[in-house]
Write a protein that holds these residues in place. Structure first.
Motif, PDB file in Angstrom:
ATOM      1  N   GLN A 186       0.873  -1.060   0.076  1.00  0.00           N
ATOM      2  CA  GLN A 186      -0.081   0.158   0.124  1.00  0.00           C
ATOM      3  C   GLN A 186       0.987   1.264  -0.020  1.00  0.00           C
ATOM      4  O   GLN A 186       2.132   1.222   0.757  1.00  0.00           O
ATOM      5  CB  GLN A 186      -0.855  -0.134   1.224  1.00  0.00           C
ATOM      6  CG  GLN A 186      -1.681  -1.229   1.315  1.00  0.00           C
ATOM      7  CD  GLN A 186      -2.650  -1.249   0.036  1.00  0.00           C
ATOM      8  OE1 GLN A 186      -3.452  -0.366  -0.184  1.00  0.00           O
ATOM      9  NE2 GLN A 186      -2.899  -2.372  -0.369  1.00  0.00           N
ATOM     10  N   GLY A 187       0.311   2.189  -0.557  1.00  0.00           N
ATOM     11  CA  GLY A 187       1.052   3.471  -0.624  1.00  0.00           C
ATOM     12  C   GLY A 187       2.075   4.055  -1.909  1.00  0.00           C
ATOM     13  O   GLY A 187       2.461   5.034  -1.716  1.00  0.00           O
ATOM     14  N   LEU A 188       1.997   2.742  -2.628  1.00  0.00           N
ATOM     15  CA  LEU A 188       2.777   2.991  -3.896  1.00  0.00           C
ATOM     16  C   LEU A 188       2.248   3.971  -5.046  1.00  0.00           C
ATOM     17  O   LEU A 188       3.065   4.645  -5.641  1.00  0.00           O
ATOM     18  CB  LEU A 188       3.050   1.869  -4.479  1.00  0.00           C
ATOM     19  CG  LEU A 188       3.931   0.540  -3.984  1.00  0.00           C
ATOM     20  CD1 LEU A 188       3.430  -0.634  -4.859  1.00  0.00           C
ATOM     21  CD2 LEU A 188       5.285   1.127  -4.022  1.00  0.00           C
ATOM     22  N   LYS A 189       1.062   4.481  -5.082  1.00  0.00           N
ATOM     23  CA  LYS A 189       0.478   5.254  -5.541  1.00  0.00           C
ATOM     24  C   LYS A 189       0.138   6.651  -5.080  1.00  0.00           C
ATOM     25  O   LYS A 189      -0.441   7.509  -5.814  1.00  0.00           O
ATOM     26  CB  LYS A 189      -0.771   4.681  -6.421  1.00  0.00           C
ATOM     27  CG  LYS A 189      -0.421   3.423  -7.071  1.00  0.00           C
ATOM     28  CD  LYS A 189      -1.469   3.220  -8.092  1.00  0.00           C
ATOM     29  CE  LYS A 189      -0.819   1.755  -8.679  1.00  0.00           C
ATOM     30  NZ  LYS A 189      -1.530   1.042  -9.725  1.00  0.00           N
ATOM     31  N   SER A 190       0.823   6.961  -3.871  1.00  0.00           N
ATOM     32  CA  SER A 190       0.784   8.445  -3.316  1.00  0.00           C
ATOM     33  C   SER A 190       1.413   9.244  -4.488  1.00  0.00           C
ATOM     34  O   SER A 190       2.550   9.217  -5.013  1.00  0.00           O
ATOM     35  CB  SER A 190       1.360   8.678  -2.239  1.00  0.00           C
ATOM     36  OG  SER A 190       3.060   8.741  -2.226  1.00  0.00           O
ATOM     37  N   GLN A 191       1.033  10.611  -4.692  1.00  0.00           N
ATOM     38  CA  GLN A 191       1.167  11.470  -5.511  1.00  0.00           C
ATOM     39  C   GLN A 191       2.618  12.151  -5.202  1.00  0.00           C
ATOM     40  O   GLN A 191       3.455  12.270  -6.115  1.00  0.00           O
ATOM     41  CB  GLN A 191       0.341  12.729  -5.677  1.00  0.00           C
ATOM     42  CG  GLN A 191      -1.218  12.499  -6.109  1.00  0.00           C
ATOM     43  CD  GLN A 191      -0.862  12.152  -7.609  1.00  0.00           C
ATOM     44  OE1 GLN A 191      -0.217  12.647  -8.375  1.00  0.00           O
ATOM     45  NE2 GLN A 191      -1.439  10.823  -7.943  1.00  0.00           N
ATOM     46  N   GLU A 192       2.890  12.223  -3.771  1.00  0.00           N
ATOM     47  CA  GLU A 192       4.096  12.553  -3.577  1.00  0.00           C
ATOM     48  C   GLU A 192       5.181  11.770  -3.863  1.00  0.00           C
ATOM     49  O   GLU A 192       6.452  11.829  -4.414  1.00  0.00           O
ATOM     50  CB  GLU A 192       4.264  12.700  -1.936  1.00  0.00           C
ATOM     51  CG  GLU A 192       5.536  13.282  -1.396  1.00  0.00           C
ATOM     52  CD  GLU A 192       5.479  13.449  -0.164  1.00  0.00           C
ATOM     53  OE1 GLU A 192       6.541  13.797   0.716  1.00  0.00           O
ATOM     54  OE2 GLU A 192       4.538  13.388   0.805  1.00  0.00           O
ATOM     55  N   GLY A 193       5.035  10.258  -3.577  1.00  0.00           N
ATOM     56  CA  GLY A 193       6.052   9.322  -3.995  1.00  0.00           C
ATOM     57  C   GLY A 193       6.156   9.121  -5.562  1.00  0.00           C
ATOM     58  O   GLY A 193       7.305   8.772  -5.732  1.00  0.00           O
ATOM     59  N   ILE A 194       4.975   9.220  -6.341  1.00  0.00           N
ATOM     60  CA  ILE A 194       5.161   9.165  -7.868  1.00  0.00           C
ATOM     61  C   ILE A 194       6.009  10.259  -8.269  1.00  0.00           C
ATOM     62  O   ILE A 194       6.858  10.095  -9.167  1.00  0.00           O
ATOM     63  CB  ILE A 194       3.680   9.131  -8.431  1.00  0.00           C
ATOM     64  CG1 ILE A 194       3.225   7.819  -8.107  1.00  0.00           C
ATOM     65  CG2 ILE A 194       3.849   9.288  -9.779  1.00  0.00           C
ATOM     66  CD1 ILE A 194       1.751   7.671  -8.412  1.00  0.00           C
ATOM     67  N   LYS A 195       5.666  11.654  -7.902  1.00  0.00           N
ATOM     68  CA  LYS A 195       6.381  12.719  -8.294  1.00  0.00           C
ATOM     69  C   LYS A 195       7.935  12.628  -7.768  1.00  0.00           C
ATOM     70  O   LYS A 195       8.914  13.102  -8.885  1.00  0.00           O
ATOM     71  CB  LYS A 195       5.766  13.959  -7.475  1.00  0.00           C
ATOM     72  CG  LYS A 195       6.352  15.308  -7.904  1.00  0.00           C
ATOM     73  CD  LYS A 195       5.948  16.418  -7.333  1.00  0.00           C
ATOM     74  CE  LYS A 195       6.435  17.628  -7.810  1.00  0.00           C
ATOM     75  NZ  LYS A 195       6.078  18.891  -6.984  1.00  0.00           N
ATOM     76  N   TYR A 196       8.257  12.001  -6.745  1.00  0.00           N
ATOM     77  CA  TYR A 196       9.742  12.103  -6.297  1.00  0.00           C
ATOM     78  C   TYR A 196      10.357  10.991  -7.216  1.00  0.00           C
ATOM     79  O   TYR A 196      11.306  11.249  -7.813  1.00  0.00           O
ATOM     80  CB  TYR A 196       9.655  11.503  -5.008  1.00  0.00           C
ATOM     81  CG  TYR A 196      11.134  11.167  -4.602  1.00  0.00           C
ATOM     82  CD1 TYR A 196      12.017  12.020  -3.961  1.00  0.00           C
ATOM     83  CD2 TYR A 196      11.468   9.989  -4.498  1.00  0.00           C
ATOM     84  CE1 TYR A 196      13.419  11.969  -3.630  1.00  0.00           C
ATOM     85  CE2 TYR A 196      12.897   9.528  -4.361  1.00  0.00           C
ATOM     86  CZ  TYR A 196      13.928  10.389  -3.727  1.00  0.00           C
ATOM     87  OH  TYR A 196      14.997   9.946  -3.436  1.00  0.00           O
ATOM     88  N   ALA A 197       9.956   9.641  -7.316  1.00  0.00           N
ATOM     89  CA  ALA A 197      10.262   8.624  -8.537  1.00  0.00           C
ATOM     90  C   ALA A 197      10.472   9.230  -9.853  1.00  0.00           C
ATOM     91  O   ALA A 197      11.470   8.941 -10.294  1.00  0.00           O
ATOM     92  CB  ALA A 197       9.392   7.638  -8.308  1.00  0.00           C
ATOM     93  N   GLN A 198       9.546  10.016 -10.489  1.00  0.00           N
ATOM     94  CA  GLN A 198       9.517  10.494 -11.854  1.00  0.00           C
ATOM     95  C   GLN A 198      10.671  11.358 -11.737  1.00  0.00           C
ATOM     96  O   GLN A 198      11.598  11.418 -12.696  1.00  0.00           O
ATOM     97  CB  GLN A 198       8.503  11.044 -12.192  1.00  0.00           C
ATOM     98  CG  GLN A 198       7.205  10.033 -12.685  1.00  0.00           C
ATOM     99  CD  GLN A 198       6.035  10.630 -12.719  1.00  0.00           C
ATOM    100  OE1 GLN A 198       5.609  11.774 -12.564  1.00  0.00           O
ATOM    101  NE2 GLN A 198       4.942   9.922 -13.349  1.00  0.00           N
ATOM    102  N   GLU A 199      10.787  12.429 -10.759  1.00  0.00           N
ATOM    103  CA  GLU A 199      11.971  13.358 -10.752  1.00  0.00           C
ATOM    104  C   GLU A 199      13.538  12.737 -10.867  1.00  0.00           C
ATOM    105  O   GLU A 199      14.242  12.977 -11.501  1.00  0.00           O
ATOM    106  CB  GLU A 199      11.905  14.478  -9.770  1.00  0.00           C
ATOM    107  CG  GLU A 199      12.827  15.198  -9.460  1.00  0.00           C
ATOM    108  CD  GLU A 199      13.083  16.240 -10.562  1.00  0.00           C
ATOM    109  OE1 GLU A 199      14.252  16.813 -10.860  1.00  0.00           O
ATOM    110  OE2 GLU A 199      12.258  16.521 -11.450  1.00  0.00           O
ATOM    111  N   MET A 200      13.304  11.734  -9.950  1.00  0.00           N
ATOM    112  CA  MET A 200      14.688  10.948  -9.825  1.00  0.00           C
ATOM    113  C   MET A 200      15.086  10.121 -10.940  1.00  0.00           C
ATOM    114  O   MET A 200      16.237  10.168 -11.366  1.00  0.00           O
ATOM    115  CB  MET A 200      14.879  10.060  -8.715  1.00  0.00           C
ATOM    116  CG  MET A 200      14.663  10.863  -7.156  1.00  0.00           C
ATOM    117  SD  MET A 200      16.079  11.835  -6.929  1.00  0.00           S
ATOM    118  CE  MET A 200      15.521  13.430  -7.028  1.00  0.00           C
TER     119      MET A 200
END
Length: 159
Positions: A52-66
């Motif tokens: 759970q929590g993989l689709k949080s907007q904050e996490g997605i944004k961080y992963a895409q940026e990295m």
């Protein structure tokens, strides 16, 4: 480090990640219980595991940026809840661009092979060759991927 030394049921899932049961540190027992199931690996692996929590907007944004910077992301979950995203990058050797250019002037084609996602591959490729070349490359891949899904023909992948 004591918890890691006492890990049990350690399972390495080749190409995806690993999971293990470890004793919970004393200061975290109230939150996680006496043992924690820790899973570390790719987004796909943790998704398949029901984290759970993989689709949080904050996490997605961080992963895409990295990933757009050429990093790979490693996801960490405790008891099937995402707790961290770690980004890592293998630095490109300074002489790589010159070596590629020299090989190309000798008529030798160079290929970038990676297990990373498209965003990371594009960022790495841009550092090695031109951005225009990499964008054209991915346009060809997308087009052939679309054709392959419509025709189900392996020949569509040849280019």
């Amino acid at each position: 480090h004591e918890s890691i030394e006492n890990a049990k049921d350690v399972e390495v899932i080749v190409g995806k990640g690993l999971q293990a049961t470890i004793p919970t540190p004393m200061n975290m027992i109230s939150k996680y219980g006496e043992h924690m199931i820790v899973k570390i690996g790719s987004f796909k692996f943790l998704t398949e595991e029901g984290v759970q929590g993989l689709k949080s907007q904050e996490g997605i944004k961080y992963a895409q940026e990295m990933e757009s910077r050429g990093c790979s992301c490693i996801y960490v979950a405790i008891n099937d809840s995402l707790v961290s995203i770690i980004s890592v990058m293998d630095p490109i050797k300074p002489e790589s661009r010159g070596v590629i250019a020299a090989l190309q002037t000798m008529g030798i084609s160079c290929v970038l092979l990676t297990g990373d996602n498209q965003r990371t591959a594009l960022a790495v490729g841009i550092n090695l060759v031109s951005q225009t070349f990499m964008q054209k490359f991915f346009q060809v891949i997308k087009q052939q991927s679309f054709q392959n899904s419509n025709n189900h023909s392996k020949e569509q992948w040849q280019w």
